[in-house]
Design a protein around this motif. Structure first.
Motif, PDB file in Angstrom:
ATOM      1  N   GLY A 107       0.783  -1.216   0.000  1.00 55.70           N
ATOM      2  CA  GLY A 107       0.000   0.000   0.000  1.00 55.70           C
ATOM      3  C   GLY A 107       0.814   1.264   0.000  1.00 55.70           C
ATOM      4  O   GLY A 107       0.269   2.343  -0.021  1.00 55.70           O
ATOM      5  N   GLU A 108       2.100   1.153  -0.014  1.00 53.49           N
ATOM      6  CA  GLU A 108       2.916   2.354  -0.002  1.00 53.49           C
ATOM      7  C   GLU A 108       3.013   2.915  -1.403  1.00 53.49           C
ATOM      8  O   GLU A 108       3.094   2.198  -2.375  1.00 53.49           O
ATOM      9  N   PRO A 109       2.993   4.253  -1.541  1.00 52.67           N
ATOM     10  CA  PRO A 109       3.061   4.790  -2.878  1.00 52.67           C
ATOM     11  C   PRO A 109       4.462   4.620  -3.418  1.00 52.67           C
ATOM     12  O   PRO A 109       5.433   4.854  -2.725  1.00 52.67           O
ATOM     13  N   SER A 110       4.538   4.206  -4.617  1.00 54.92           N
ATOM     14  CA  SER A 110       5.845   4.024  -5.193  1.00 54.92           C
ATOM     15  C   SER A 110       5.688   3.715  -6.655  1.00 54.92           C
ATOM     16  O   SER A 110       4.675   3.231  -7.100  1.00 54.92           O
ATOM     17  N   ALA A 111       6.701   4.030  -7.386  1.00 47.51           N
ATOM     18  CA  ALA A 111       6.667   3.655  -8.787  1.00 47.51           C
ATOM     19  C   ALA A 111       7.105   2.207  -8.868  1.00 47.51           C
ATOM     20  O   ALA A 111       8.112   1.873  -9.436  1.00 47.51           O
ATOM     21  N   SER A 312      12.427   7.575   9.197  1.00 45.53           N
ATOM     22  CA  SER A 312      13.439   6.800   9.893  1.00 45.53           C
ATOM     23  C   SER A 312      13.850   5.573   9.097  1.00 45.53           C
ATOM     24  O   SER A 312      14.917   5.027   9.308  1.00 45.53           O
ATOM     25  N   SER A 313      13.011   5.122   8.174  1.00 48.99           N
ATOM     26  CA  SER A 313      13.402   3.951   7.407  1.00 48.99           C
ATOM     27  C   SER A 313      14.115   4.344   6.114  1.00 48.99           C
ATOM     28  O   SER A 313      14.531   3.501   5.356  1.00 48.99           O
ATOM     29  N   TRP A 314      14.253   5.634   5.880  1.00 43.74           N
ATOM     30  CA  TRP A 314      14.936   6.083   4.669  1.00 43.74           C
ATOM     31  C   TRP A 314      16.379   6.432   5.012  1.00 43.74           C
ATOM     32  O   TRP A 314      16.666   6.912   6.091  1.00 43.74           O
ATOM     33  N   ILE A 315      17.250   6.171   4.068  1.00 46.14           N
ATOM     34  CA  ILE A 315      18.643   6.477   4.356  1.00 46.14           C
ATOM     35  C   ILE A 315      19.369   7.044   3.146  1.00 46.14           C
ATOM     36  O   ILE A 315      19.106   6.655   2.015  1.00 46.14           O
ATOM     37  N   GLN A 316      20.239   7.986   3.416  1.00 48.95           N
ATOM     38  CA  GLN A 316      21.191   8.438   2.398  1.00 48.95           C
ATOM     39  C   GLN A 316      22.474   7.689   2.669  1.00 48.95           C
ATOM     40  O   GLN A 316      23.162   7.940   3.649  1.00 48.95           O
ATOM     41  N   ILE A 371      15.937  19.330  -6.077  1.00 48.41           N
ATOM     42  CA  ILE A 371      15.429  18.536  -7.192  1.00 48.41           C
ATOM     43  C   ILE A 371      14.543  17.458  -6.576  1.00 48.41           C
ATOM     44  O   ILE A 371      14.918  16.863  -5.568  1.00 48.41           O
ATOM     45  N   ARG A 372      13.400  17.223  -7.181  1.00 54.82           N
ATOM     46  CA  ARG A 372      12.490  16.208  -6.639  1.00 54.82           C
ATOM     47  C   ARG A 372      12.630  14.921  -7.443  1.00 54.82           C
ATOM     48  O   ARG A 372      12.478  14.921  -8.666  1.00 54.82           O
ATOM     49  N   LEU A 373      12.904  13.861  -6.738  1.00 53.98           N
ATOM     50  CA  LEU A 373      13.122  12.574  -7.400  1.00 53.98           C
ATOM     51  C   LEU A 373      12.266  11.491  -6.771  1.00 53.98           C
ATOM     52  O   LEU A 373      11.898  11.575  -5.596  1.00 53.98           O
ATOM     53  N   GLU A 374      12.041  10.490  -7.533  1.00 53.44           N
ATOM     54  CA  GLU A 374      11.346   9.317  -7.022  1.00 53.44           C
ATOM     55  C   GLU A 374      12.205   8.644  -5.940  1.00 53.44           C
ATOM     56  O   GLU A 374      13.429   8.572  -6.081  1.00 53.44           O
ATOM     57  N   ASP A 375      11.556   8.180  -4.892  1.00 50.13           N
ATOM     58  CA  ASP A 375      12.278   7.458  -3.843  1.00 50.13           C
ATOM     59  C   ASP A 375      12.465   6.000  -4.277  1.00 50.13           C
ATOM     60  O   ASP A 375      11.502   5.251  -4.376  1.00 50.13           O
ATOM     61  N   LEU A 376      13.683   5.628  -4.478  1.00 48.17           N
ATOM     62  CA  LEU A 376      13.964   4.280  -4.986  1.00 48.17           C
ATOM     63  C   LEU A 376      13.854   3.204  -3.906  1.00 48.17           C
ATOM     64  O   LEU A 376      13.915   2.015  -4.203  1.00 48.17           O
ATOM     65  N   LEU A 377      13.696   3.634  -2.677  1.00 45.46           N
ATOM     66  CA  LEU A 377      13.540   2.649  -1.587  1.00 45.46           C
ATOM     67  C   LEU A 377      12.071   2.407  -1.276  1.00 45.46           C
ATOM     68  O   LEU A 377      11.729   1.525  -0.487  1.00 45.46           O
ATOM     69  N   GLY A 379       8.527   1.045  -1.258  1.00 45.71           N
ATOM     70  CA  GLY A 379       7.997  -0.272  -1.622  1.00 45.71           C
ATOM     71  C   GLY A 379       8.878  -1.416  -1.165  1.00 45.71           C
ATOM     72  O   GLY A 379       8.500  -2.573  -1.276  1.00 45.71           O
ATOM     73  N   LEU A 380      10.055  -1.083  -0.657  1.00 49.02           N
ATOM     74  CA  LEU A 380      10.947  -2.140  -0.161  1.00 49.02           C
ATOM     75  C   LEU A 380      10.771  -2.281   1.335  1.00 49.02           C
ATOM     76  O   LEU A 380      10.644  -1.281   2.044  1.00 49.02           O
ATOM     77  N   LYS A 381      10.810  -3.515   1.782  1.00 45.09           N
ATOM     78  CA  LYS A 381      10.717  -3.761   3.222  1.00 45.09           C
ATOM     79  C   LYS A 381      12.110  -4.043   3.741  1.00 45.09           C
ATOM     80  O   LYS A 381      12.764  -4.972   3.286  1.00 45.09           O
ATOM     81  N   GLN A 382      12.558  -3.254   4.676  1.00 41.62           N
ATOM     82  CA  GLN A 382      13.907  -3.380   5.213  1.00 41.62           C
ATOM     83  C   GLN A 382      14.936  -3.535   4.092  1.00 41.62           C
ATOM     84  O   GLN A 382      15.558  -4.581   3.920  1.00 41.62           O
ATOM     85  N   PRO A 383      15.076  -2.476   3.303  1.00 40.54           N
ATOM     86  CA  PRO A 383      15.923  -2.586   2.115  1.00 40.54           C
ATOM     87  C   PRO A 383      17.394  -2.851   2.425  1.00 40.54           C
ATOM     88  O   PRO A 383      17.907  -2.428   3.453  1.00 40.54           O
ATOM     89  N   VAL A 384      18.008  -3.578   1.525  1.00 35.67           N
ATOM     90  CA  VAL A 384      19.452  -3.799   1.565  1.00 35.67           C
ATOM     91  C   VAL A 384      19.988  -2.992   0.378  1.00 35.67           C
ATOM     92  O   VAL A 384      19.501  -3.147  -0.742  1.00 35.67           O
ATOM     93  N   ILE A 385      20.937  -2.100   0.652  1.00 32.05           N
ATOM     94  CA  ILE A 385      21.369  -1.167  -0.394  1.00 32.05           C
ATOM     95  C   ILE A 385      22.886  -1.197  -0.572  1.00 32.05           C
ATOM     96  O   ILE A 385      23.628  -1.346   0.399  1.00 32.05           O
ATOM     97  N   MET A 386      23.294  -1.005  -1.792  1.00 32.55           N
ATOM     98  CA  MET A 386      24.739  -0.835  -2.052  1.00 32.55           C
ATOM     99  C   MET A 386      24.903   0.282  -3.079  1.00 32.55           C
ATOM    100  O   MET A 386      24.192   0.319  -4.077  1.00 32.55           O
TER     101      MET A 386
END
Ligand SMILES: O=P(O)(O)O[C@H]1[C@H](O)[C@@H](OP(=O)(O)O)[C@H](OP(=O)(O)O)[C@@H](OP(=O)(O)O)[C@H]1O
Ligand SMILES: Nc1ncnc2c1ncn2[C@@H]1O[C@H](COP(=O)(O)OP(=O)(O)O)[C@@H](O)[C@H]1O
Length: 632
Positions: A107-111, A312-316, A371-377, A379-386
């Motif tokens: 249910g989270e908005p995301s592309a 809090s679940s978003w990270i740079q 600049i406004r960008l789509e959040d690439l995280l 729709g992910l649950k506990q994302p793992v990012i590199m």
């Protein structure tokens, strides 16, 4: 009761209550149900006109017209399986209506699309906006046909006015009853009745509107098997609550603002029992005031809860800290840079668009431009990012010119250098306690895998929110392979999905006019996956990506020498693809060649500048966690 759940329950309760009340009404009213629905639909249309379902999609003139129309033809975040077939899909960009944000399973908005279904176009889920437009079209169609039929049937007297007359009579009776006597001033009385009745219709329709819209959403969510998750896990699972139905929230959010302008038609009915009674003007006003007050508090609290959890679940992960943040509408805000902005604009009409976050234009906030960008995280649950920085160098050629003409010493860079390797600075640099930016950047490129492999790992965030950034000396193929295995937890389907996505990227880069005409420096590939096997890779950071001089045609896969502007992007991409193959072999136990990180490391040392320290095993990196960002 938790904020959102309360709202959801309230919405559905009010719907049911209305249904019950409708059933109890006079026959005359029941017969005119369709007309009443028409009035409601009319109201609904007006309400939505002032309350867009998701603020990012419209309502902001800063969005640039050409990009409003365009949209990538590909699903954005896909299941690991689905990525594998991405090559088979047509590459051409279809011009589709704007679909910035879509409804995902949680249910989270995301592309984001759940592409576990093969037929993307048939099974794709629609954005809130698309759904809305579709329903408007349908309603409009129905309305027109119905109205046509009615006008021919009943001639001059429309059924709408007949129904209104019936209503008026009913209200007059109720009012007489209430006042306990006869009505003397007929004109004045009619006026009061007209007002009361209209207000009552608006009030009821507002409630029904939300109720029916909510019901539709519930139905579509049920189809997706979401009902269970919403009822079961919302209460107990903070993460689920964190990724709650933002489209519902957005509606409430938008609606709340619309109603704060005291438009009664946009009132949100949170107490249908009360609303179905007949109130005098004063009583009704007081009740509505109360309802509105409690509603706006609940809405505000829900908003705060959602926003806090999402923030809090978003990270740079990498880059200039504080440069990027999550916007209130769920988009990513990156500090404005002219260079990056023009790249993103160009990319929105390039085949590479499907590898780049959606660009929504600019916004100003507290005097800063973003600049406004789509959040690439999303729709992910506990994302793992590199984050992997691409290319065989990370500095622009102009940095060399600067170093020659007006070299300034950077103490901060000297300190960063010493922290990693105290023996790295020359004696002179130690004395000056400073290095030039070019010197620092070249040192960084040579000590990491950038110069040798054409990319380097900048950082990794694990699913627990642990952030690892100590990859300064991750340099050899074996070390990078080890890092990839660590990052993916040796999950073969994820590794394969990544490999497939990179191969698709490589194919697209060949066709990209943007890539052919730009020197891509300091750009990253953002790898994202989660435990639900969603995985994807995105091109980000175009802050140092500049058009090549007209006389130069870049190859992107040859070594750089000053003046040829080559960035080695394809060298990095090839390395990554082949190291992913290594990792897959390793993970599946197919690898017969025993890799020795230390021997491998020494080989690379011969190619690059010698470095003093041997690499630490990956497991040690965990102990050296630089920061932690727990998602729960
Ligand atoms: O990654 P570390 O070792 O910290 O070094 C950083 C990166 O190289 C940055 O490049 P990128 O933006 O590609 O990540 C660079 O920014 P720019 O070259 O963009 O300016 C920074 O320069 P300064 O911003 O000058 O500090 C430099 O300090
Ligand atoms: N669109 C996005 N969606 C989600 N995260 C992003 C997005 N853009 C950037 N990030 C996060 O911010 C970090 C830095 O982004 P980047 O564009 O490289 O910034 P900088 O220009 O400061 O280097 C990335 O590593 C990633 O974690």
């Amino acid at each position: 009761m938790k904020g959102l759940e309360f709202l959801l329950r309230n919405m559905s309760t009010s719907t049911n209550k209305h249904d019950e009340d409708d059933a109890g009404r006079s026959t005359e009213l029941q017969n005119d149900e369709s007309l009443r629905n028409k009035v409601r639909e009319e109201e609904k249309r007006n309400m939505f006109a002032i309350a867009p379902s998701y603020p990012i999609n419209r309502g902001n003139n800063i969005m640039k017209e050409p990009f409003v129309k365009g949209r990538r033809s590909k699903p954005k975040l896909v299941s690991a399986q689905a990525v594998l077939s991405s090559r088979l899909e047509p590459e051409s960009i279809q011009e589709e209506p704007l679909m910035n944000l879509e409804i995902v399973q949680d249910g989270e908005p995301s592309a984001v699309l759940d592409c576990s279904k093969n037929n993307v176009s048939k099974d794709r889920k629609f954005t809130v906006e698309e759904r809305w437009e579709e329903s408007v079209k349908e309603t409009g169609k129905e309305r027109n046909t119905e109205e046509k039929a009615l006008s021919t049937e009943s001639g001059a007297v429309s059924r709408k006015s007949m129904w209104k007359a019936g209503q008026r009579e009913r209200w007059r009776g109720k009012r007489r009853e209430r006042l306990g006597g006869s009505v003397e001033d007929l004109a004045q009385e009619n006026d009061i009745i007209e007002k009361e009745m209209n207000r009552r219709i608006q009030w009821r329709d507002a409630g029904n509107h939300w109720g029916s819209k909510e019901r539709r959403d519930e139905e579509s969510e049920k189809e997706d098997g979401l009902e269970e998750r919403r009822q079961g896990s919302m209460e107990g699972d903070p993460e689920a609550r964190g990724t709650m139905s933002q489209h519902v929230f957005s509606r409430v959010f938008a609606h709340s603002f619309a109603s704060s302008s005291s438009s009664s038609s946009s009132s949100f009915n949170c107490s249908s029992a009360e609303s179905d009674e007949v109130f005098s003007e004063g009583e009704e006003m007081a009740k509505r005031k109360n309802v509105r007050r409690c509603r706006s508090w609940r809405t505000f609290l829900t908003m705060m809860q959602w926003s806090k959890r999402r923030q809090s679940s978003w990270i740079q992960l990498a880059g200039h800290q504080g440069n990027i943040q999550l916007g209130e509408g769920g988009e990513v805000l990156k500090r404005f840079s002219e260079v990056e902005d023009s790249c993103l604009q160009a990319l929105m009409s390039d085949p590479l668009r499907r590898f780049v976050p959606q660009y929504y234009g600019h916004i100003s906030r507290n005097g800063e431009h973003y600049i406004r960008l789509e959040d690439l995280l999303s729709g992910l649950k506990q994302p793992v990012i590199m984050d992997c920085k691409m290319g065989i160098r990370t500095y622009q050629e102009e940095e060399i010119v600067k170093a020659r003409t007006k070299a300034s010493l950077r103490t901060d860079m000297y300190q960063k250098m010493v922290k990693v390797d105290p023996t790295a600075p020359t004696e002179e640099e130690h004395e000056q306690k400073g290095v030039t930016k070019l010197r620092y950047m070249q040192w960084r490129d040579s000590t990491s895998s950038t110069a040798a492999l054409g990319f380097r790992v900048e950082g990794i965030m694990t699913e627990n929110g642990i952030v690892l950034k100590d990859f300064n000396k991750t340099q050899t193929k074996a070390q990078v392979t080890e890092t990839l295995l660590f990052f993916t937890k040796k999950q073969v389907h994820i590794l394969k999905a990544y490999q497939s996505r990179l191969e698709a990227l490589k194919e697209t880069l060949k066709k990209s006019a943007f890539f052919n005409s730009h020197e891509v420096i300091g750009g990253s590939l953002l790898f994202v996956h989660d435990h639900t096997s969603k995985a994807n890779i995105w091109m980000i950071d175009f802050g140092k990506t500049i058009p090549t001089p007209e006389n130069i045609c870049l190859k992107h896969d040859v070594p750089w020498v000053e003046g040829n502007h080559e960035d080695g992007y394809l060298i990095g991409l090839d390395s990554l693809i082949s190291l992913l193959s290594e990792a897959i072999k390793e993970a599946t136990g197919e690898n017969t060649k025993t890799q020795n990180p230390q021997t491998d490391h020494k080989e690379t040392e011969r190619i690059n500048q010698p470095q003093s320290e041997l690499h630490k095993p990956q497991s040690d990196l965990l102990k050296e966690t630089t920061s932690s960002n727990h998602l729960d």
